[in-house]
Design an enzyme around this catalytic site. Structure first.
Site, mmCIF file in Angstrom:
data_model
loop_
_atom_site.group_PDB
_atom_site.id
_atom_site.type_symbol
_atom_site.label_atom_id
_atom_site.label_comp_id
_atom_site.label_asym_id
_atom_site.label_seq_id
_atom_site.Cartn_x
_atom_site.Cartn_y
_atom_site.Cartn_z
ATOM 1 N N HIS A 1 23.157 50.255 52.408
ATOM 2 C CA HIS A 1 24.556 50.389 52.020
ATOM 3 C C HIS A 1 25.146 51.705 52.525
ATOM 4 O O HIS A 1 26.304 51.754 52.976
ATOM 5 C CB HIS A 1 24.663 50.302 50.497
ATOM 6 C CG HIS A 1 26.037 50.561 49.983
ATOM 7 N ND1 HIS A 1 26.381 51.735 49.346
ATOM 8 C CD2 HIS A 1 27.165 49.806 50.021
ATOM 9 C CE1 HIS A 1 27.661 51.691 49.012
ATOM 10 N NE2 HIS A 1 28.160 50.533 49.408
ATOM 11 N N GLU B 1 26.004 51.215 56.048
ATOM 12 C CA GLU B 1 27.218 50.399 56.170
ATOM 13 C C GLU B 1 28.459 51.289 56.155
ATOM 14 O O GLU B 1 29.385 51.116 56.963
ATOM 15 C CB GLU B 1 27.277 49.382 55.028
ATOM 16 C CG GLU B 1 28.567 48.572 54.995
ATOM 17 C CD GLU B 1 29.026 48.276 53.579
ATOM 18 O OE1 GLU B 1 30.201 48.572 53.268
ATOM 19 O OE2 GLU B 1 28.217 47.748 52.790
ATOM 20 N N HIS B 2 28.491 52.259 55.247
ATOM 21 C CA HIS B 2 29.617 53.198 55.197
ATOM 22 C C HIS B 2 29.695 54.049 56.460
ATOM 23 O O HIS B 2 30.778 54.253 57.020
ATOM 24 C CB HIS B 2 29.465 54.120 53.989
ATOM 25 C CG HIS B 2 29.896 53.517 52.686
ATOM 26 N ND1 HIS B 2 30.854 54.088 51.886
ATOM 27 C CD2 HIS B 2 29.511 52.389 52.054
ATOM 28 C CE1 HIS B 2 31.039 53.349 50.809
ATOM 29 N NE2 HIS B 2 30.220 52.313 50.878
ATOM 30 N N GLU C 1 31.075 55.304 43.993
ATOM 31 C CA GLU C 1 30.968 53.842 43.930
ATOM 32 C C GLU C 1 29.907 53.429 42.914
ATOM 33 O O GLU C 1 30.088 52.450 42.173
ATOM 34 C CB GLU C 1 30.635 53.288 45.316
ATOM 35 C CG GLU C 1 30.663 51.777 45.388
ATOM 36 C CD GLU C 1 30.459 51.255 46.791
ATOM 37 O OE1 GLU C 1 30.376 50.007 46.948
ATOM 38 O OE2 GLU C 1 30.373 52.056 47.742
#
Length: 460
Positions: free
Chosen positions: A79, A82-83, A159
């Site tokens: 993840h 991904e950012h 997040e």
């Protein structure tokens, strides 16, 4: 629509170029709904569906990597990466990446799951070349700038905090841990505060280089497009980055497989948190996404908690007013699956809600569904399947996920035929096997000591 298996070898447009292999997987009527797949010499797959009646295209690049590929020390790396792929390449800054799509009214985003990652853009059909160039540049040429690694760390921690504030979402992560324990499938996709704080740029960079070569990628596109032109532009973009040369002659990575045993039933995970509602998930092992029983299990899940006429909705909300939201669901992975029932209710109503859930599951495990419930569930599942594929984003999602997870494409008619073929005996058999297993339970909420002590009774 009918299936075909015609394969054509496209002649190289330039002398010495390796030949791509193109196959028509699904033959549509007058071109609409036609699905084609090309495998480029470096193992990169390009798959498209033609929808000539729209003026848009959704393009996605899918990576065969998810959080279950992480070691404990790399928790959250998929993840995090991904950012970071949005944060600059050798040709574009982070601002230039976002501005390129904003300037044409396009949308761009990404998501990470336990078994795959997807980066996608939705644009006007005339702007598809731009979307191909930007997404391909991101996935092949990210610089993973040290400054961006540090600044994005704060974003990801926010997040995680946001997710933890939403107990209705967080309870599903808790249920995964209840069922899988401290394993890759049991850990949160986002990672934890500790693992994200510990990740270094070198670790993320190595993870990127290992998992983002062309043999592990699928380019999927749906909308008003020409397959040959999409392939041409994708190939040019990946060749410009030198990505295909590194995997020349290699074959695409196949779908995941294996056999995983889940933890035994009877487990209870309770998180005491000051919330207005208590959020509960009661469930047990389901079936993998490769198991043909997934079709009757989907029908069963729909009948139990898939709509306003479902058993759980009627019994818990309509008749007794004990919850606003309640539903049943299934999750299928490569080698295992989950079946769960969710409800959000006042803390004082948890025992009543769980008793109803357990009673309904036990009854269906024993007696199956009524003919009317079966008919209604098949109709609802069929309708939602078709309606869910009415936009190019959903079509692209089906193409990419099907290629990564199954290595094949099923037409809409094929899916409807699978659903319609489910019989009462099929449902009774899968209900008896799945729902008869001893359940486990996950709860987040503010319960009294007495209420918390009674949770074990639900899974006894």
């Amino acid at each position: 629509m009918t299936r075909t298996s015609r394969t054509t070898a496209r002649p190289a447009s330039e002398a010495g170029r390796a030949v791509a292999r193109t196959t028509t997987l699904i033959k549509g009527e007058n071109g609409a709904g036609t699905v084609r797949k090309t495998v480029l010499p470096g193992g990169l797959r390009v798959i498209t569906e033609s929808v000539p009646t729209v003026r848009s295209v959704t393009l996605g690049i899918w990576a065969h990597v998810g959080s279950r590929d992480e070691t404990p020390a790399l928790g959250g790396a998929t993840h995090y990466l991904e950012h970071l792929l949005f944060k600059g390449t050798e040709r574009r800054s982070a601002l230039e990446i976002s501005a390129a799509l904003d300037a044409v009214g396009g949308e761009m985003n990404a998501f990470t799951s336990k078994e795959f990652t997807c980066y996608y853009a939705r644009v006007l059909d005339a702007d598809l070349p731009l979307a191909v160039d930007v997404l391909s540049d991101m996935l092949t040429s990210s610089v993973i700038d040290p400054a961006e690694v540090e600044s994005e760390r704060g974003v990801i921690l926010e997040e995680i905090a946001m997710t933890e504030d939403d107990a209705g979402d967080c309870v599903h992560d808790l249920f995964a841990h209840t069922m899988f324990g401290d394993t890759p499938l049991g850990r949160p996709v986002l990672g934890t505060v500790d693992t994200v704080n510990a990740l270094t740029r070198d670790q993320v960079t190595r993870f990127y280089k290992k998992h983002y070569d062309p043999t592990r990628l699928v380019v999927a596109a749906a909308g008003n497009l020409d397959h040959a032109q999409v392939v041409k532009r994708v190939r040019a973009a990946f060749e410009r980055a030198g990505a295909l040369a590194r995997t020349q002659g290699e074959q695409p990575v196949g779908p995941r497989s294996g056999s995983r045993s889940l933890r035994g039933g009877g487990r209870v995970d309770f998180v005491d948190r000051a919330t207005e509602q208590a959020h509960v998930v009661l469930g047990m092992p389901g079936v993998s996404r490769h198991d043909e029983r997934r079709w009757p299990l989907a029908v069963l899940s729909t009948a139990l908690g898939g709509g306003m006429s479902s058993r759980l909705f009627q019994e818990i909300r309509e008749k007794r007013g004990l919850a606003y939201s309640t539903y049943a669901y299934t999750s299928g992975y490569a080698d295992c699956g989950l079946f769960g029932v969710y409800a959000g209710c006042r803390p004082g109503q948890v025992s009543d809600v769980l008793k109803i859930c357990r009673d309904e599951l036990d009854q269906v495990a024993r007696d199956g569904l009524t003919d009317e419930e079966l008919r209604r569930a098949i109709g609802q599942l069929s309708g939602s399947t078709v309606l869910g594929l009415e936009d190019t984003g959903a079509l692209m999602h089906r193409l990419g996920k099907s290629e990564l997870c199954w290595g094949e494409q099923m037409s809409v008619d094929g899916m409807l035929a699978k659903i319609d073929a489910v019989t009462p005996d099929d449902v009774r058999e899968v209900a008896r096997e799945v729902l008869s297993r001893r359940p486990s339970l996950s709860v987040i909420g503010q319960l009294t000591d007495r209420q918390a002590a009674r949770l074990d009774e639900t899974v006894a």
